[in-house]
Design a protein around this motif. Structure first.
Motif, mmCIF file in Angstrom:
data_model
loop_
_atom_site.group_PDB
_atom_site.id
_atom_site.type_symbol
_atom_site.label_atom_id
_atom_site.label_comp_id
_atom_site.label_asym_id
_atom_site.label_seq_id
_atom_site.Cartn_x
_atom_site.Cartn_y
_atom_site.Cartn_z
ATOM 1 N N UNK A 199 1.410 46.539 13.590
ATOM 2 C CA UNK A 199 0.768 46.003 12.394
ATOM 3 C C UNK A 199 1.490 46.503 11.147
ATOM 4 N N UNK A 200 1.366 45.726 10.076
ATOM 5 C CA UNK A 200 1.790 46.159 8.753
ATOM 6 C C UNK A 200 0.528 46.376 7.938
ATOM 7 N N UNK A 201 0.437 47.526 7.291
ATOM 8 C CA UNK A 201 -0.819 47.912 6.637
ATOM 9 C C UNK A 201 -0.553 48.519 5.271
ATOM 10 N N UNK A 202 -1.380 48.133 4.305
ATOM 11 C CA UNK A 202 -1.300 48.687 2.952
ATOM 12 C C UNK A 202 -2.653 49.256 2.576
ATOM 13 N N UNK A 203 -2.669 50.512 2.114
ATOM 14 C CA UNK A 203 -3.913 51.183 1.725
ATOM 15 C C UNK A 203 -3.908 51.398 0.212
ATOM 16 N N UNK A 204 -5.028 51.142 -0.419
ATOM 17 C CA UNK A 204 -5.140 51.324 -1.858
ATOM 18 C C UNK A 204 -6.540 51.779 -2.252
ATOM 19 N N UNK A 205 -6.842 51.674 -3.531
ATOM 20 C CA UNK A 205 -8.155 52.085 -4.039
ATOM 21 C C UNK A 205 -8.462 51.304 -5.308
ATOM 22 N N UNK A 206 -9.742 51.068 -5.553
ATOM 23 C CA UNK A 206 -10.185 50.417 -6.783
ATOM 24 C C UNK A 206 -11.678 50.656 -6.962
ATOM 25 N N UNK A 207 -12.204 50.144 -8.044
ATOM 26 C CA UNK A 207 -13.630 50.307 -8.340
ATOM 27 C C UNK A 207 -14.428 49.127 -7.790
ATOM 28 N N UNK A 208 -15.666 49.380 -7.429
ATOM 29 C CA UNK A 208 -16.526 48.353 -6.846
ATOM 30 C C UNK A 208 -17.036 47.394 -7.914
ATOM 31 N N UNK A 209 -16.982 46.105 -7.596
ATOM 32 C CA UNK A 209 -17.615 45.108 -8.458
ATOM 33 C C UNK A 209 -19.123 45.183 -8.262
ATOM 34 N N UNK A 210 -19.868 44.462 -9.075
ATOM 35 C CA UNK A 210 -21.327 44.467 -8.954
ATOM 36 C C UNK A 210 -21.750 43.932 -7.586
ATOM 37 N N UNK A 211 -21.086 42.856 -7.129
ATOM 38 C CA UNK A 211 -21.421 42.264 -5.831
ATOM 39 C C UNK A 211 -21.096 43.217 -4.689
ATOM 40 N N UNK A 212 -19.940 43.867 -4.751
ATOM 41 C CA UNK A 212 -19.539 44.809 -3.707
ATOM 42 C C UNK A 212 -20.456 46.029 -3.694
ATOM 43 N N UNK A 213 -20.849 46.488 -4.881
ATOM 44 C CA UNK A 213 -21.747 47.641 -4.964
ATOM 45 C C UNK A 213 -23.085 47.345 -4.294
ATOM 46 N N UNK A 214 -23.607 46.151 -4.528
ATOM 47 C CA UNK A 214 -24.875 45.754 -3.901
ATOM 48 C C UNK A 214 -24.728 45.699 -2.386
ATOM 49 N N UNK A 215 -23.630 45.136 -1.929
ATOM 50 C CA UNK A 215 -23.385 44.977 -0.499
ATOM 51 C C UNK A 215 -23.268 46.322 0.206
ATOM 52 N N UNK A 216 -22.597 47.297 -0.459
ATOM 53 C CA UNK A 216 -22.308 48.583 0.167
ATOM 54 C C UNK A 216 -23.275 49.692 -0.259
ATOM 55 N N UNK A 217 -24.323 49.326 -0.989
ATOM 56 C CA UNK A 217 -25.308 50.312 -1.442
ATOM 57 C C UNK A 217 -24.653 51.399 -2.284
ATOM 58 N N UNK A 218 -23.768 50.983 -3.183
ATOM 59 C CA UNK A 218 -23.104 51.883 -4.118
ATOM 60 C C UNK A 218 -23.466 51.487 -5.539
ATOM 61 N N UNK A 219 -23.012 52.261 -6.504
ATOM 62 C CA UNK A 219 -23.172 51.895 -7.895
ATOM 63 C C UNK A 219 -21.951 51.100 -8.342
ATOM 64 N N UNK A 220 -22.145 50.182 -9.282
ATOM 65 C CA UNK A 220 -21.016 49.410 -9.789
ATOM 66 C C UNK A 220 -19.982 50.363 -10.388
ATOM 67 N N UNK A 221 -18.720 50.157 -10.042
ATOM 68 C CA UNK A 221 -17.655 51.037 -10.517
ATOM 69 C C UNK A 221 -17.364 52.195 -9.589
ATOM 70 N N UNK A 222 -18.134 52.335 -8.498
ATOM 71 C CA UNK A 222 -17.885 53.422 -7.543
ATOM 72 C C UNK A 222 -16.522 53.228 -6.886
ATOM 73 N N UNK A 223 -15.938 54.329 -6.430
ATOM 74 C CA UNK A 223 -14.613 54.272 -5.807
ATOM 75 C C UNK A 223 -14.686 53.611 -4.437
ATOM 76 N N UNK A 224 -13.747 52.702 -4.198
ATOM 77 C CA UNK A 224 -13.607 52.057 -2.895
ATOM 78 C C UNK A 224 -12.186 52.243 -2.392
ATOM 79 N N UNK A 225 -12.053 52.431 -1.084
ATOM 80 C CA UNK A 225 -10.747 52.380 -0.449
ATOM 81 C C UNK A 225 -10.509 50.945 0.004
#
Length: 261
Positions: A199-225
């Motif tokens: 496999x070819x794989x790329x790992x990064x990081x960013x902040x959670x959007x409002x929709x992603x935060x709701x989905x993952x039970x996080x706060x908006x802007x929380x760190x995501x891998x």
């Protein structure tokens, strides 16, 4: 049992009853760090489960035969990692374990199951659609060609840990939703006779959007891998393209680096 040097001590009356510690007072490794590492290991392997109470610092220091500052520092180490929380009038409580996943070609479901993390899957999308330019390029197919699009929410101990988007050539294999919710995608591929090779794989990081935060039970802007992966079978054919996001508070990639000589 708690071992401090040549002395053993039982730890009654808390979730620590079933946990065995080996604290070496003669080691150059600080006692607080030894305790923190062994508590973290107990959480990761399920000996200490989410919701378990460990008691307050005074109780813990007496039970473990350690000074209160040592216990406080160990607990703070795990509070900072999001594994423990202090609750006024209650004591120290296990929140959840952080998933440490080896950096290799494996299924998240299989890795979680092997680590005793109690994985479960909720399939949010399972349909045939047209490949976008990005998906087509990753899979080596024509833009607009039919692909199977999957969206799954992966949980451990009932708590969301990852949101997985996967695209596969539509004719590759049958992917019934019920099976996707009971096993891993790569296990289904292997059962269908598909031999995963690389496999070819790329790992990064960013902040959670409002929709992603709701989905993952996080706060908006929380760190995501983030992870993008294209997997290939033993003929060199691209068989899967994934776009995954993970809660940084509950997930980490674990890998070993070797020195070139």
């Amino acid at each position: 049992m708690v071992r401090t040097g040549d002395r053993s001590r039982a730890v009654p009356g808390s979730a620590l009853d079933s946990v065995h510690f080996a604290l070496d007072r003669g080691s150059p490794v600080p006692l607080y760090y030894q305790l923190a590492q062994q508590l973290e290991s107990a959480i990761e392997h399920g000996a200490l489960a989410p919701g378990n109470l460990l008691g307050n610092e005074i109780d813990l220091s007496v039970r473990l035969g350690l000074s209160r500052p040592t216990v406080r520092q160990a607990i703070q180490n795990l509070v900072d990692k999001g594994l423990l929380v202090r609750r006024r009038g209650v004591g120290t409580q296990v929140v959840h374990s952080q998933v440490k996943r080896p950096l290799e070609l494996s299924s998240l479901y299989d890795d979680l199951e092997a680590a005793g993390q109690g994985p479960s899957t909720h399939v949010l999308r399972n349909e045939t659609t047209s490949a976008t330019a990005e998906v087509a390029a990753a899979l080596g197919i024509a833009e607009g060609a039919e692909v199977t699009a999957l969206e799954r929410l992966r949980r451990t101990h009932g708590q969301p840990v990852a949101f997985l988007c996967n695209y596969l050539p539509a004719t590759l294999l049958d992917l019934p939703t019920a099976r996707l919710e009971s096993t891993g995608l790569y296990q289904m591929m292997r059962s269908a006779g598909i031999s995963l090779h690389s496999a070819r794989q790329t790992i990064g990081a960013r902040s959670a959007s409002a929709e992603e935060a709701t989905l993952l039970d996080e706060t908006e802007g929380a760190a995501l891998l983030t992870m993008q992966r294209t997997a290939y079978d033993d003929t060199g054919r691209a068989v899967e393209y994934g776009q995954h996001i993970y809660r940084a508070s509950r997930y980490a990639f674990d890998f070993q680096l070797l020195v070139r000589t």
